[in-house]
Design a protein around this motif. Structure first.
Motif, PDB file in Angstrom:
ATOM      1  N   THR A   1       0.714  -1.195   0.038  1.00  0.00           N
ATOM      2  CA  THR A   1      -0.057  -0.208   0.023  1.00  0.00           C
ATOM      3  C   THR A   1       0.668   1.285  -0.179  1.00  0.00           C
ATOM      4  O   THR A   1       2.035   1.159   0.610  1.00  0.00           O
ATOM      5  N   TYR A   2       0.383   2.387  -0.454  1.00  0.00           N
ATOM      6  CA  TYR A   2       1.092   3.574  -0.551  1.00  0.00           C
ATOM      7  C   TYR A   2       1.140   4.135   0.857  1.00  0.00           C
ATOM      8  O   TYR A   2       2.118   4.512   1.261  1.00  0.00           O
ATOM      9  N   THR A   3       0.111   3.845   1.633  1.00  0.00           N
ATOM     10  CA  THR A   3       0.107   4.369   2.955  1.00  0.00           C
ATOM     11  C   THR A   3       1.156   3.985   3.739  1.00  0.00           C
ATOM     12  O   THR A   3       1.661   4.432   4.836  1.00  0.00           O
ATOM     13  N   TYR A   4       1.637   2.606   3.558  1.00  0.00           N
ATOM     14  CA  TYR A   4       2.785   1.694   4.403  1.00  0.00           C
ATOM     15  C   TYR A   4       3.860   2.712   4.406  1.00  0.00           C
ATOM     16  O   TYR A   4       4.491   2.973   5.345  1.00  0.00           O
ATOM     17  N   GLY A   5       4.435   3.168   3.173  1.00  0.00           N
ATOM     18  CA  GLY A   5       5.396   3.838   3.155  1.00  0.00           C
ATOM     19  C   GLY A   5       5.504   5.376   3.820  1.00  0.00           C
ATOM     20  O   GLY A   5       6.300   5.850   4.377  1.00  0.00           O
ATOM     21  N   ASN A   6       4.320   6.154   3.383  1.00  0.00           N
ATOM     22  CA  ASN A   6       3.964   7.114   4.107  1.00  0.00           C
ATOM     23  C   ASN A   6       4.085   7.109   5.525  1.00  0.00           C
ATOM     24  O   ASN A   6       4.660   8.146   6.210  1.00  0.00           O
ATOM     25  N   ILE A   7       3.296   6.291   6.181  1.00  0.00           N
ATOM     26  CA  ILE A   7       3.680   6.055   7.850  1.00  0.00           C
ATOM     27  C   ILE A   7       5.027   5.916   8.085  1.00  0.00           C
ATOM     28  O   ILE A   7       5.311   6.768   9.174  1.00  0.00           O
ATOM     29  N   LEU A   8       5.635   5.101   7.295  1.00  0.00           N
ATOM     30  CA  LEU A   8       7.221   5.124   8.107  1.00  0.00           C
ATOM     31  C   LEU A   8       7.928   6.212   7.561  1.00  0.00           C
ATOM     32  O   LEU A   8       8.930   6.587   8.517  1.00  0.00           O
ATOM     33  N   GLU A   9       7.607   7.009   6.755  1.00  0.00           N
ATOM     34  CA  GLU A   9       8.314   8.317   6.200  1.00  0.00           C
ATOM     35  C   GLU A   9       8.060   9.335   7.140  1.00  0.00           C
ATOM     36  O   GLU A   9       8.775  10.204   7.648  1.00  0.00           O
ATOM     37  N   ARG A  10       6.874   9.367   7.477  1.00  0.00           N
ATOM     38  CA  ARG A  10       6.126  10.492   8.377  1.00  0.00           C
ATOM     39  C   ARG A  10       6.296  10.273   9.814  1.00  0.00           C
ATOM     40  O   ARG A  10       6.007  11.273  10.651  1.00  0.00           O
ATOM     41  N   LYS A  11       6.124   9.023   9.961  1.00  0.00           N
ATOM     42  CA  LYS A  11       6.012   8.631  11.732  1.00  0.00           C
ATOM     43  C   LYS A  11       4.619   9.193  12.105  1.00  0.00           C
ATOM     44  O   LYS A  11       4.503   9.437  13.227  1.00  0.00           O
ATOM     45  N   ALA A  12       3.577   9.088  11.367  1.00  0.00           N
ATOM     46  CA  ALA A  12       2.207   9.496  11.797  1.00  0.00           C
ATOM     47  C   ALA A  12       1.261   9.209  11.081  1.00  0.00           C
ATOM     48  O   ALA A  12       1.347   8.948   9.731  1.00  0.00           O
ATOM     49  N   PHE A  13       0.221   8.944  11.610  1.00  0.00           N
ATOM     50  CA  PHE A  13      -0.981   8.802  10.829  1.00  0.00           C
ATOM     51  C   PHE A  13      -2.499   9.128  11.762  1.00  0.00           C
ATOM     52  O   PHE A  13      -2.192   9.489  12.644  1.00  0.00           O
ATOM     53  N   THR A  14      -3.494   9.170  10.954  1.00  0.00           N
ATOM     54  CA  THR A  14      -4.656   9.625  11.514  1.00  0.00           C
ATOM     55  C   THR A  14      -5.524   8.455  11.298  1.00  0.00           C
ATOM     56  O   THR A  14      -5.526   7.542  10.116  1.00  0.00           O
ATOM     57  N   ILE A  15      -6.601   8.341  12.208  1.00  0.00           N
ATOM     58  CA  ILE A  15      -7.778   7.255  11.515  1.00  0.00           C
ATOM     59  C   ILE A  15      -9.149   8.223  11.809  1.00  0.00           C
ATOM     60  O   ILE A  15      -9.297   8.809  12.732  1.00  0.00           O
ATOM     61  N   SER A  16      -9.632   8.158  10.650  1.00  0.00           N
ATOM     62  CA  SER A  16     -11.040   8.888  10.604  1.00  0.00           C
ATOM     63  C   SER A  16     -12.104   7.814  10.433  1.00  0.00           C
ATOM     64  O   SER A  16     -11.946   6.858   9.675  1.00  0.00           O
ATOM     65  N   ILE A  17     -12.988   7.813  11.188  1.00  0.00           N
ATOM     66  CA  ILE A  17     -14.034   6.669  11.367  1.00  0.00           C
ATOM     67  C   ILE A  17     -15.267   7.436  10.492  1.00  0.00           C
ATOM     68  O   ILE A  17     -15.798   8.325  10.569  1.00  0.00           O
ATOM     69  N   PRO A  18     -15.881   6.816   9.338  1.00  0.00           N
ATOM     70  CA  PRO A  18     -16.850   6.977   8.405  1.00  0.00           C
ATOM     71  C   PRO A  18     -17.994   6.832   9.053  1.00  0.00           C
ATOM     72  O   PRO A  18     -18.188   5.501   9.871  1.00  0.00           O
ATOM     73  N   SER A  19     -19.031   7.474   9.014  1.00  0.00           N
ATOM     74  CA  SER A  19     -20.426   7.116   9.542  1.00  0.00           C
ATOM     75  C   SER A  19     -20.993   6.441   8.241  1.00  0.00           C
ATOM     76  O   SER A  19     -20.400   6.504   7.022  1.00  0.00           O
TER      77      SER A  19
ATOM     78  N   LEU B   1     -10.381   0.784  -2.528  1.00  0.00           N
ATOM     79  CA  LEU B   1     -10.414   0.234  -4.126  1.00  0.00           C
ATOM     80  C   LEU B   1      -9.050   0.684  -4.874  1.00  0.00           C
ATOM     81  O   LEU B   1      -8.960   0.025  -5.828  1.00  0.00           O
ATOM     82  N   VAL B   2      -8.747   2.041  -4.387  1.00  0.00           N
ATOM     83  CA  VAL B   2      -7.900   2.577  -5.592  1.00  0.00           C
ATOM     84  C   VAL B   2      -6.527   3.118  -4.866  1.00  0.00           C
ATOM     85  O   VAL B   2      -6.639   3.328  -3.449  1.00  0.00           O
ATOM     86  N   SER B   3      -5.354   3.273  -5.451  1.00  0.00           N
ATOM     87  CA  SER B   3      -4.362   3.551  -4.767  1.00  0.00           C
ATOM     88  C   SER B   3      -4.049   5.066  -4.856  1.00  0.00           C
ATOM     89  O   SER B   3      -4.126   5.559  -5.816  1.00  0.00           O
ATOM     90  N   GLY B   4      -3.493   5.654  -3.618  1.00  0.00           N
ATOM     91  CA  GLY B   4      -2.994   6.988  -3.941  1.00  0.00           C
ATOM     92  C   GLY B   4      -1.989   7.438  -4.481  1.00  0.00           C
ATOM     93  O   GLY B   4      -1.733   8.513  -4.872  1.00  0.00           O
ATOM     94  N   ARG B   5      -1.246   6.142  -5.122  1.00  0.00           N
ATOM     95  CA  ARG B   5       0.130   6.301  -5.973  1.00  0.00           C
ATOM     96  C   ARG B   5      -0.420   7.152  -7.110  1.00  0.00           C
ATOM     97  O   ARG B   5       0.283   7.836  -7.725  1.00  0.00           O
ATOM     98  N   SER B   6      -1.716   6.833  -7.711  1.00  0.00           N
ATOM     99  CA  SER B   6      -2.264   7.318  -8.920  1.00  0.00           C
ATOM    100  C   SER B   6      -3.270   8.072  -8.758  1.00  0.00           C
ATOM    101  O   SER B   6      -3.582   8.743  -9.942  1.00  0.00           O
ATOM    102  N   THR B   7      -3.981   8.199  -7.522  1.00  0.00           N
ATOM    103  CA  THR B   7      -5.167   8.840  -7.521  1.00  0.00           C
ATOM    104  C   THR B   7      -5.098   9.784  -6.515  1.00  0.00           C
ATOM    105  O   THR B   7      -4.813   9.562  -5.332  1.00  0.00           O
ATOM    106  N   ASP B   8      -5.899  10.941  -6.486  1.00  0.00           N
ATOM    107  CA  ASP B   8      -6.031  11.973  -5.477  1.00  0.00           C
ATOM    108  C   ASP B   8      -7.308  11.527  -5.021  1.00  0.00           C
ATOM    109  O   ASP B   8      -8.415  12.090  -5.654  1.00  0.00           O
TER     110      ASP B   8
END
Lengths: 179, 179
Positions: B45-63, B75-82
């Motif tokens: 996942t793109y998030t995997y590298g981001n967390i290791l790089e930034r040493k931080a993450f948030t969790i937003s709980i959707p309703s 469904l989609v990756s942040g590598r290619s999609t905003d």
């Protein structure tokens, strides 16, 4: 503070081989290959020492019908109380790991301890899932579970209440495809 | 295979500072003091590298109302999609950690990475919770949440469906006292 958290009944043997169970809501799936679940426990619990001693635990998922028993398992300590006897539930020794599970609960996960990570008040135990057992009458066919039959509980960490599972909202990896 | 699992939307910045979100259901609370949450992600996942790089993450709980967006985030990756642009949701930079959260979601947890534990296909990230933010209109008073207003999702790992939370079954540390 995240919602929802599960209601896990963690089964262990103590040094004398007596089965014990405690309820925990800090946990969840933590790896798909190998399949692993995590559960976090305070050092003060009887289960904490049992897991380190036996290198194994089970997670029995109570259905709504067993909410009173699940709550009781979190109210008293296995040091002084035989919780199976008190609730008239049945401990079954796992064939695969050195831990007991609750026969009457619909869904059981049997785990071999692979890591114990001290985080502070809680220690996170990672268990590799060696088997999953489900009662025949909670299956939906094809080895899948029917959550409306399992009727697992959810726990709210701040208001400390148990909830059932509600209506089906949609299929994952599908309902968002049209965005 | 345990029931239920939560639906977490994990927010991170990439190297270029672009906000990204992905949905994950392997996670939960893992320590009370210091308050910590766990979330497990695949290396791919793109998030995997981001967390290791930034040493931080948030969790937003959707309703429930955001089930489509939450599903899309998985469904989609942040590598290619905003993903924020695609869903018209709003990234907000946390004041406390180097990660963004989803403004429109009712419950937000901001985490500083404290451990990354490789388990296999998934790596378990432990984050210390530095703040919890909740929308005013999901509060029940006294700083407590009203789950019937948060309307978080639950996910079934085998049938891969989203469910709502159902009826209140009882009060914890209470309903089992008469056993």
């Amino acid at each position: 503070m995240v919602y929802p958290t599960p209601v896990f009944v963690v089964g262990t043997f103590d040094k004398a081989g007596r089965p014990n169970v405690m309820t925990a809501s800090w946990g969840g799936i933590c790896c798909s290959q190998p399949p692993c679940v995590a559960v976090s426990l305070r050092k003060a619990t009887y289960t904490y020492g049992n897991i380190l001693e036996r290198k194994a635990f089970t997670i029995s998922i109570p259905s709504e019908a067993f909410v009173r028993e699940a709550d009781y398992f979190g109210l008293v300590s296995g040091r002084s109380t035989d919780k199976f006897a008190a609730t008239k539930l049945t401990p079954v020794k796992s064939d695969l790991v050195d831990a007991p599970y609750v026969k009457e609960f619909p869904l059981i996960v049997e785990c071999r301890l692979v890591q114990a990570i001290e985080l502070g008040l809680h220690t996170l135990f990672v268990g590799e899932v060696l088997d999953v057992k489900a009662e025949e009458d909670v299956l939906a066919g094809a080895g899948l579970l029917d959550i409306d039959k399992v009727k697992p509980l959810a726990f709210t960490p701040d208001t400390e209440a148990y909830y059932g599972i509600g209506r089906r909202i949609g299929q994952a990896f599908s309902i968002g495809r049209d965005i």
